[in-house]
Structures are given as C-alpha cells and as structure tokens.
Design a protein around this motif. Structure first.
Motif, PDB file in Angstrom:
ATOM      1  N   GLY A 125       0.807  -1.216   0.000  1.00  0.00           N
ATOM      2  CA  GLY A 125       0.000   0.000   0.000  1.00  0.00           C
ATOM      3  C   GLY A 125       0.836   1.261   0.000  1.00  0.00           C
ATOM      4  O   GLY A 125       1.739   1.442  -0.815  1.00  0.00           O
ATOM      5  N   ARG A 126       0.576   2.146   0.967  1.00  0.00           N
ATOM      6  CA  ARG A 126       1.139   3.488   0.949  1.00  0.00           C
ATOM      7  C   ARG A 126       2.668   3.499   1.011  1.00  0.00           C
ATOM      8  O   ARG A 126       3.315   4.286   0.316  1.00  0.00           O
ATOM      9  N   VAL A 127       3.246   2.650   1.859  1.00  0.00           N
ATOM     10  CA  VAL A 127       4.705   2.583   1.952  1.00  0.00           C
ATOM     11  C   VAL A 127       5.266   1.523   1.015  1.00  0.00           C
ATOM     12  O   VAL A 127       6.317   1.712   0.406  1.00  0.00           O
ATOM     13  N   GLY A 190       0.444  -2.969   7.746  1.00  0.00           N
ATOM     14  CA  GLY A 190      -0.133  -1.995   8.656  1.00  0.00           C
ATOM     15  C   GLY A 190      -1.195  -2.522   9.595  1.00  0.00           C
ATOM     16  O   GLY A 190      -1.374  -1.993  10.686  1.00  0.00           O
ATOM     17  N   VAL A 191      -1.941  -3.562   9.197  1.00  0.00           N
ATOM     18  CA  VAL A 191      -2.957  -4.136  10.074  1.00  0.00           C
ATOM     19  C   VAL A 191      -2.267  -5.064  11.069  1.00  0.00           C
ATOM     20  O   VAL A 191      -1.559  -5.996  10.672  1.00  0.00           O
ATOM     21  N   LEU A 212      10.292  -4.904   9.999  1.00  0.00           N
ATOM     22  CA  LEU A 212       8.893  -4.617  10.307  1.00  0.00           C
ATOM     23  C   LEU A 212       8.689  -3.119  10.472  1.00  0.00           C
ATOM     24  O   LEU A 212       9.404  -2.465  11.227  1.00  0.00           O
ATOM     25  N   LEU A 213       7.695  -2.589   9.781  1.00  0.00           N
ATOM     26  CA  LEU A 213       7.321  -1.189   9.915  1.00  0.00           C
ATOM     27  C   LEU A 213       6.306  -1.065  11.042  1.00  0.00           C
ATOM     28  O   LEU A 213       5.340  -1.826  11.101  1.00  0.00           O
ATOM     29  N   GLY A 245      14.263   0.902   9.320  1.00  0.00           N
ATOM     30  CA  GLY A 245      14.537   2.211   8.736  1.00  0.00           C
ATOM     31  C   GLY A 245      15.681   2.918   9.419  1.00  0.00           C
ATOM     32  O   GLY A 245      15.973   2.680  10.596  1.00  0.00           O
ATOM     33  N   ALA A 246      16.344   3.786   8.670  1.00  0.00           N
ATOM     34  CA  ALA A 246      17.365   4.657   9.245  1.00  0.00           C
ATOM     35  C   ALA A 246      16.675   5.777  10.014  1.00  0.00           C
ATOM     36  O   ALA A 246      15.573   6.204   9.663  1.00  0.00           O
ATOM     37  N   ASP A 247      17.326   6.233  11.071  1.00  0.00           N
ATOM     38  CA  ASP A 247      16.743   7.261  11.932  1.00  0.00           C
ATOM     39  C   ASP A 247      16.933   8.639  11.297  1.00  0.00           C
ATOM     40  O   ASP A 247      17.849   9.388  11.626  1.00  0.00           O
ATOM     41  N   ILE A 248      16.046   8.945  10.359  1.00  0.00           N
ATOM     42  CA  ILE A 248      16.025  10.264   9.731  1.00  0.00           C
ATOM     43  C   ILE A 248      14.636  10.851   9.939  1.00  0.00           C
ATOM     44  O   ILE A 248      13.688  10.118  10.241  1.00  0.00           O
ATOM     45  N   PRO A 249      14.453  12.166   9.818  1.00  0.00           N
ATOM     46  CA  PRO A 249      13.129  12.762  10.025  1.00  0.00           C
ATOM     47  C   PRO A 249      12.189  12.479   8.855  1.00  0.00           C
ATOM     48  O   PRO A 249      11.844  13.370   8.073  1.00  0.00           O
ATOM     49  N   ALA A 250      11.774  11.209   8.744  1.00  0.00           N
ATOM     50  CA  ALA A 250      10.910  10.787   7.637  1.00  0.00           C
ATOM     51  C   ALA A 250       9.453  10.803   8.076  1.00  0.00           C
ATOM     52  O   ALA A 250       9.111  10.231   9.117  1.00  0.00           O
ATOM     53  N   ASP A 251       8.603  11.435   7.285  1.00  0.00           N
ATOM     54  CA  ASP A 251       7.186  11.517   7.602  1.00  0.00           C
ATOM     55  C   ASP A 251       6.316  10.900   6.501  1.00  0.00           C
ATOM     56  O   ASP A 251       5.401  10.135   6.789  1.00  0.00           O
ATOM     57  N   THR A 252       6.565  11.250   5.263  1.00  0.00           N
ATOM     58  CA  THR A 252       5.733  10.776   4.161  1.00  0.00           C
ATOM     59  C   THR A 252       6.083   9.331   3.826  1.00  0.00           C
ATOM     60  O   THR A 252       7.163   8.846   4.164  1.00  0.00           O
ATOM     61  N   PRO A 253       5.172   8.619   3.151  1.00  0.00           N
ATOM     62  CA  PRO A 253       5.481   7.249   2.723  1.00  0.00           C
ATOM     63  C   PRO A 253       6.763   7.168   1.894  1.00  0.00           C
ATOM     64  O   PRO A 253       7.554   6.230   2.047  1.00  0.00           O
ATOM     65  N   GLU A 254       6.963   8.152   1.038  1.00  0.00           N
ATOM     66  CA  GLU A 254       8.165   8.156   0.197  1.00  0.00           C
ATOM     67  C   GLU A 254       9.425   8.334   1.035  1.00  0.00           C
ATOM     68  O   GLU A 254      10.450   7.692   0.795  1.00  0.00           O
ATOM     69  N   GLU A 255       9.356   9.214   2.028  1.00  0.00           N
ATOM     70  CA  GLU A 255      10.512   9.426   2.911  1.00  0.00           C
ATOM     71  C   GLU A 255      10.794   8.190   3.750  1.00  0.00           C
ATOM     72  O   GLU A 255      11.958   7.830   3.990  1.00  0.00           O
TER      73      GLU A 255
END
Length: 290
Positions: A125-127, A190-191, A212-213, A245-255
């Motif tokens: 989905g989104r990510v 996500g579920v 795992l996200l 994930g790497a610890d960066i200020p990611a907010d959007t699915p693309e980030e």
C-alpha cells in the motif's frame, strides 16, 4: 566421481548464470598473463562456487587447488585479486611457488560475482509501493505480496519478478512458498493481526532478515508475543529489525521508503547508520525481567 574437464565459454557463462539465479556467489579464475612456459595458456579459466563446486580445470595438482582456495577467499571477502604463480622450480618474489619446473610465471585474475539480492515486500500500500519502486530503481529483485489482489497488479508492479495475492487465512501456508534462501523481507501492511501473522511466518523461513514497519509499542508487543508463542529468542535477535529504517526525520510514505532503503544498503555493504531498530533493547529488557 566425475573427472574435471575443460568447459566451453558458453558452458561457463550458463553455469555462472544458473548458480547466480540460485543465490550462490561465484568466482571466475582466469589466466591473464603468461611469461615463459606454463601448464595453461592465457584465457584458461575455472568457475568456483561458494559451496565449493568447481567447473572447468586448470590442469589439477597444487596449482589448481591453490587457485580454488584463493577463489573461495575472494568470495568470502567479496574482493577480486590477482595471484602470481612460479613454475620456475625456485622461489620468485611475489609469486606462489608451485614446485613445478615448466620454466615460467602465470598470473591469475579472480573476480567475484554476487547474485542480485531479492527483496520480498508484504503489504503493497502506501509505503510498500514507493519502497518497491525505489528498491527496483536500486537494482534489487522485487517480490510483492498482499491480501488485496488489486495491490499486486501488473500495472502497479510491472518490474516485480513475483506478484502474489495471498488471502489472510492462507498467509501461514502460502507465504513460505514465495521465500528463497537469503531473501530480505519487509512487512509494510499496517494491520496489526495481519502483520503479526506474516512476521511469525517469515521468521520460520530461511530469510536473511525481516524488517517490520511500526511503532515502538507495536514492536514491543510483537516481540513479547513471539517469545510467548515459543519463537526462539536468537532467531528474533538475528533476523528481526524493527522498526525498520534509518533514523532520519521521515514523515511521508516516500521518505519512509528512503529510510528503509538507506538501512538496507548499509546492512548489505557493512556501513554504519543510526537505526530505528529496538529489538535488541527489548530482548535485553525482557531478559532482566525473567
């Protein structure tokens, strides 16, 4: 027992492709320089697989055995090399003394070839979608899986080598059939219930890693439940990275996809990046409570 034999260039290439497609690393060892007399001419070659298989021959004996040993070292280190061999009957600086007296010196170039890393994305989905697009752009082989057939269409993932729709009730049975040894898997659905079922199933396969996200609370609860249900602690420790994930200020699915890709590249190439992964901390904390 099969005796070693010379193989044609076509056989050499086909065998290399076959082994790489099965996830094996291989090394090509080729005579690239000849000074004076030697047992083989320039262009003579063998193919060495990480499991010890050797295809072709350089004539046998100490020379070939030593080349095979160097090829296996090159595979383990992931680095090519040139090795000189003396057939003069006496030591030559910078050359391995073969003990033979042909009269010359040979140089063998050993190059290493690695299979393209496969990545399985569960939850497209989104990510999952930007993650698949990005990893495909980076050259990974992509397998996409989702309970929703509309999210694994040819149109969305034309580059995927496998597109699979697995209903939720069949995850435990069907998901392992899509896994090849050494795969890296990411769970981005996500579920909660679906993610947990996919995670528990994947940890029992021969994947290299499962990312795992999710939130820290979700990861903590998942680890506790895995332990309660008898999943070996060392399997969790060695295979699970979460949150991925790497610890960066990611907010959007693309980030977020970028952060996951950054951690993946770092893990595969042995670099260093600040990770979001808290699995080790959770296991240590739970250990102090038991």
């Amino acid at each position: 027992m099969k005796l070693p034999r010379n193989i044609t260039d076509e056989e050499f290439v086909n065998i290399a492709k076959e082994k790489l497609s099965k996830g094996l690393k291989v090394a090509a060892a080729v005579v690239v320089k000849k000074e004076g007399s030697g047992p083989r001419d320039v262009g003579s070659k063998i193919l060495v697989c990480e499991n010890g298989e050797v295809h072709g021959t350089l004539g046998g004996g100490f020379f070939e055995r030593h080349v095979v040993e160097e090829a296996l070292k090159a595979i383990n280190e992931g680095k090519p090399r040139i090795v000189r061999y003396s057939f003069t009957g006496h030591p030559i600086e910078g050359a391995v003394d073969t003990g033979l007296i042909c009269g010359g010196i040979l140089e063998v170039f050993i190059d290493v070839y690695k299979p393209t890393q496969r990545v399985l994305i569960f939850g497209t989905g989104r990510v999952g979608k930007p993650l698949g697009d990005l990893l495909n752009f980076l050259g990974f082989k992509i397998v996409v899986v989702d309970p929703n057939p509309e999210l694994v269409s040819d149109e969305l993932y034309p580059y995927a080598i496998v597109r699979a729709h697995i209903p939720v009730e069949q995850i435990k049975e069907k998901l392992p059939e899509l896994v090849s040894e050494g795969d890296i898997a990411f769970i981005t659905h996500g579920v909660v219930e679906i993610d947990y079922e996919a995670l528990k199933t994947l940890l029992k396969t021969n994947v290299k890693l499962v990312g795992l996200l999710g939130s820290k609370r979700k990861v903590t609860e998942f680890v506790k439940k895995l332990l309660q249900e008898g999943v070996d602690k060392e399997i969790i420790r060695s295979k699970l990275r979460a949150p991925i994930g790497a610890d960066i200020p990611a907010d959007t699915p693309e980030e977020i996809a970028v952060s996951i890709a950054a951690e993946l590249i770092t893990l595969l190439k042995g670099g260093h990046v600040k990770s979001l992964n808290i699995v080790e901390n959770i296991l240590n904390q739970l250990g102090t409570l038991t």
